[in-house]
Design an enzyme around this catalytic site. Structure first.
Site, short mmCIF file in Angstrom:
data_model
loop_
_atom_site.label_atom_id
_atom_site.label_comp_id
_atom_site.label_asym_id
_atom_site.label_seq_id
_atom_site.Cartn_x
_atom_site.Cartn_y
_atom_site.Cartn_z
N ALA A 1 9.11 -3.67 3.62
CA ALA A 1 8.59 -5.03 3.81
C ALA A 1 8.55 -5.42 5.29
O ALA A 1 9.59 -5.42 5.96
CB ALA A 1 9.46 -6.02 3.04
N LYS B 1 9.98 -2.86 15.36
CA LYS B 1 10.31 -1.59 14.72
C LYS B 1 11.38 -0.84 15.50
O LYS B 1 12.29 -0.24 14.92
CB LYS B 1 9.04 -0.73 14.57
CG LYS B 1 8.06 -1.30 13.57
CD LYS B 1 8.65 -1.26 12.16
CE LYS B 1 7.79 -1.94 11.13
NZ LYS B 1 8.40 -1.97 9.79
N SER C 1 7.36 3.11 13.06
CA SER C 1 5.94 3.26 13.38
C SER C 1 5.77 4.02 14.68
O SER C 1 6.61 3.93 15.59
CB SER C 1 5.35 1.85 13.55
OG SER C 1 4.04 1.92 14.08
N LEU D 1 4.99 -10.39 -2.49
CA LEU D 1 3.61 -10.36 -2.98
C LEU D 1 2.64 -11.09 -2.06
O LEU D 1 1.56 -11.50 -2.48
CB LEU D 1 3.51 -10.92 -4.42
CG LEU D 1 4.37 -10.21 -5.47
CD1 LEU D 1 4.18 -10.85 -6.85
CD2 LEU D 1 4.04 -8.72 -5.55
N TYR E 1 0.83 -1.22 0.00
CA TYR E 1 0.00 0.00 0.00
C TYR E 1 0.86 1.27 0.00
O TYR E 1 0.74 2.12 -0.90
CB TYR E 1 -0.93 -0.06 1.21
CG TYR E 1 -1.65 1.20 1.59
CD1 TYR E 1 -2.39 1.92 0.66
CD2 TYR E 1 -1.62 1.66 2.91
CE1 TYR E 1 -3.08 3.07 1.03
CE2 TYR E 1 -2.31 2.79 3.29
CZ TYR E 1 -3.03 3.51 2.35
OH TYR E 1 -3.69 4.64 2.73
N ILE E 2 1.76 1.40 0.96
CA ILE E 2 2.57 2.63 1.03
C ILE E 2 3.69 2.57 -0.01
O ILE E 2 3.95 3.54 -0.73
CB ILE E 2 3.14 2.84 2.45
CG1 ILE E 2 2.00 2.86 3.48
CG2 ILE E 2 3.95 4.12 2.51
CD1 ILE E 2 2.46 2.83 4.94
N ARG F 1 -10.90 -1.55 23.15
CA ARG F 1 -10.01 -2.59 22.63
C ARG F 1 -8.71 -2.51 23.44
O ARG F 1 -8.15 -1.42 23.57
CB ARG F 1 -9.74 -2.28 21.15
CG ARG F 1 -9.15 -3.37 20.34
CD ARG F 1 -9.07 -2.98 18.87
NE ARG F 1 -8.11 -1.92 18.62
CZ ARG F 1 -7.76 -1.51 17.41
NH1 ARG F 1 -8.32 -2.04 16.34
NH2 ARG F 1 -6.87 -0.55 17.23
N ARG G 1 -6.37 10.00 16.99
CA ARG G 1 -5.21 9.60 16.21
C ARG G 1 -4.84 10.71 15.23
O ARG G 1 -5.64 11.57 14.93
CB ARG G 1 -5.51 8.32 15.40
CG ARG G 1 -5.75 7.08 16.25
CD ARG G 1 -4.48 6.59 16.92
NE ARG G 1 -4.72 5.41 17.73
CZ ARG G 1 -5.15 5.44 19.01
NH1 ARG G 1 -5.39 6.60 19.60
NH2 ARG G 1 -5.32 4.33 19.67
N PHE H 1 2.47 7.63 11.61
CA PHE H 1 1.28 7.62 12.46
C PHE H 1 0.17 6.90 11.68
O PHE H 1 0.46 5.89 11.05
CB PHE H 1 0.98 9.04 12.97
CG PHE H 1 1.90 9.37 14.13
CD1 PHE H 1 3.28 9.46 13.96
CD2 PHE H 1 1.42 9.49 15.42
CE1 PHE H 1 4.15 9.67 15.03
CE2 PHE H 1 2.27 9.71 16.50
CZ PHE H 1 3.63 9.80 16.30
N TYR I 1 5.08 -6.27 17.64
CA TYR I 1 5.17 -5.49 16.41
C TYR I 1 5.97 -4.19 16.65
O TYR I 1 6.94 -3.90 15.94
CB TYR I 1 3.77 -5.14 15.86
CG TYR I 1 3.84 -4.11 14.77
CD1 TYR I 1 4.35 -4.44 13.53
CD2 TYR I 1 3.46 -2.79 15.01
CE1 TYR I 1 4.47 -3.47 12.53
CE2 TYR I 1 3.57 -1.83 14.02
CZ TYR I 1 4.07 -2.17 12.79
OH TYR I 1 4.20 -1.21 11.82
C1 WQD Z 1 -7.68 3.64 15.21
C2 WQD Z 1 -8.71 3.88 16.30
C3 WQD Z 1 -9.43 1.90 17.45
C4 WQD Z 1 -11.65 0.09 14.11
C5 WQD Z 1 -2.65 0.49 14.33
C6 WQD Z 1 -1.40 -0.12 14.89
C7 WQD Z 1 -0.24 0.77 14.58
C8 WQD Z 1 -0.16 1.06 13.12
C9 WQD Z 1 -1.44 1.58 12.58
C10 WQD Z 1 0.96 -0.23 11.50
C11 WQD Z 1 -8.47 3.07 17.58
C12 WQD Z 1 -10.58 2.55 16.72
C13 WQD Z 1 -10.86 0.89 14.92
C14 WQD Z 1 -13.05 0.06 14.34
C15 WQD Z 1 -12.77 1.62 16.14
N1 WQD Z 1 0.16 -0.13 12.41
N2 WQD Z 1 -11.41 1.64 15.91
N3 WQD Z 1 -13.55 0.83 15.34
O1 WQD Z 1 -4.71 1.12 16.55
O2 WQD Z 1 -4.18 3.53 16.03
O3 WQD Z 1 -2.86 1.73 14.98
O4 WQD Z 1 -2.51 0.71 12.94
O5 WQD Z 1 1.68 -0.38 10.78
O6 WQD Z 1 0.89 0.14 15.02
O7 WQD Z 1 -1.54 -0.28 16.27
O8 WQD Z 1 -5.16 2.11 14.24
O9 WQD Z 1 -6.97 2.06 12.61
O10 WQD Z 1 -6.69 0.08 14.15
O11 WQD Z 1 -7.52 2.23 15.07
O12 WQD Z 1 -13.29 2.27 17.06
O13 WQD Z 1 -13.82 -0.65 13.66
O14 WQD Z 1 -9.98 3.43 15.80
O15 WQD Z 1 -9.86 1.39 18.68
O16 WQD Z 1 -8.83 3.87 18.66
P1 WQD Z 1 -4.27 2.13 15.59
P2 WQD Z 1 -6.61 1.55 13.95
#
Ligand code: WQD
Length: 323
Positions: free
Chosen positions: A76, A148, A119, A33, A11-12, A281, A220, A172, A144
């Site tokens: 990767a 990193k 990350s 892939l 993706y990125i 969560r 976020r 982020f 994870y």
């Molecule tokens: C964002 C917010 C959820 C889904 C994660 C990894 C991080 C990085 C990016 C990468 C949180 C809330 C989510 C839903 C919700 N990874 N949520 N309902 O957790 O900030 O980061 O992805 O390489 O390392 O931890 O991202 O998009 O999962 O969640 O309420 O259906 O959305 O609880 O607060 P996060 P996220």
């Protein structure tokens, strides 16, 4: 000059490959892939390889020689936090092992410039921090995030030992699409998880609305994937001096709550996004927002794309993929 983009079909990575192609820079993509597809990289050559496999060092060395590679962008990696807690050794083997293989090949072939996908997960659960700066203590709370942080340590050690120049970019919350065909195909993050539920006629889920934030949901820092890709291109320019070390947050400096994102999805999609509130969560920090000052100062990079445009491009990419 050729850039070897490891994980360039993801993706990125595919966004960075597209920008390099547009700038006329030579690119060779190395990708297994496993979570990506070759259709995303256009005409650039592809070497199919798992960076953590036993033959990887040799294949990387050959690729570096064949394409006259002088810098590497290493994307990767496995990136699912939950899976990393169930299969830590797999995450260390893939993320740490893959990086070590890339660096071994680079050292052997005298290639000394690398950009590494780090990350915000390296920070863990920063307490009472309005904006995370690069000096905020790194205390990752899952394998994870630790893979990193270990990656960053390895880069720093190589910089001191053999003059490697590196930039570690701490992403982020990356979202959106620079081109509709390059959208995020995984259903692992908030936006695509909400899209997926809407698609199935279900309402979005909010994991907790009792946090100590304005609307009670987690905050976020959402950064547009094309802006993030630009940051990589800019970072390539600061690696010429041997042994230079750079660590940058890549975010916007502005936070958005889960409810704000879900409302923006309602605007972009025209769908009813009235959410269902669920339990918190585990492991979610209430607030994770980047200070983006350092990358602005050192790379003259600012991510300006607002939440509505991020969501809008993400939704259009989702439609491109699903219609
Ligand atoms: C964002 C917010 C959820 C889904 C994660 C990894 C991080 C990085 C990016 C990468 C949180 C809330 C989510 C839903 C919700 N990874 N949520 N309902 O957790 O900030 O980061 O992805 O390489 O390392 O931890 O991202 O998009 O999962 O969640 O309420 O259906 O959305 O609880 O607060 P996060 P996220």
């Amino acid at each position: 000059m050729t850039v070897m983009v490891v994980g360039g079909a993801g993706y990125i990575g595919a966004h960075v490959v597209r920008l390099l192609q547009e700038a006329g820079v030579g690119v060779v993509v190395v990708d297994d892939l496993s979570t990506s597809n070759a259709g995303r990289i256009g005409d650039s050559p592809l070497v199919e390889l798992d960076a953590a496999s036993p033959e990887a060092v040799e294949v990387f060395r050959r690729t570096i020689r064949e394409y006259d590679v002088d810098s590497v962008i290493h994307f990767a990696a496995r990136k699912q936090v939950g899976e990393s807690m169930e299969r830590p050794l797999y995450y260390y083997a893939q993320n740490v092992g893959g990086l070590v293989n890339v660096l071994e090949a680079m050292q052997a072939e005298d290639v000394k410039k690398i950009i590494f996908s780090s990350s915000a997960a390296v920070y863990g659960m920063p307490q009472n921090v309005d904006m995370v700066i690069e000096e905020t203590p790194c205390e990752p709370i899952n394998p994870y995030g630790r893979t990193k942080l270990i990656g960053e340590y390895i880069l720093a050690d190589c910089a001191r030992a053999w003059g490697l120049s590196y930039a570690a970019l701490r992403y982020f919350n990356v979202a959106g699409a620079g081109w509709p065909e390059l959208g995020d195909e995984a259903i692992l993050n908030l936006m695509t998880m909400v899209f997926d539920r809407l698609e199935r006629g279900e309402r979005p889920l909010v994991f907790g609305d009792d946090y100590l934030t304005e609307d009670g949901t987690c905050i976020r820092d959402y950064v547009h994937v094309k802006d993030l890709a630009v940051a990589h291109i800019k970072a390539l320019d600061v690696l010429d001096k041997p042994g230079s070390e750079h660590v940058f947050n890549v975010g916007t400096g502005t936070g958005a709550s889960v409810l704000e994102v879900i409302e923006a999805i309602g605007r972009a999609s025209g769908r009813d996004t009235t959410p269902i509130i669920k339990e918190r969560r585990p492991g979610d920090p209430p607030r994770l927002v980047a200070s983006a000052k350092k990358i602005e100062r050192d790379l003259d990079f600012v991510s300006t794309t607002g939440l509505d445009e991020i969501v809008d491009t993400a939704w259009k990419a989702w439609r491109f993929q699903h219609d």
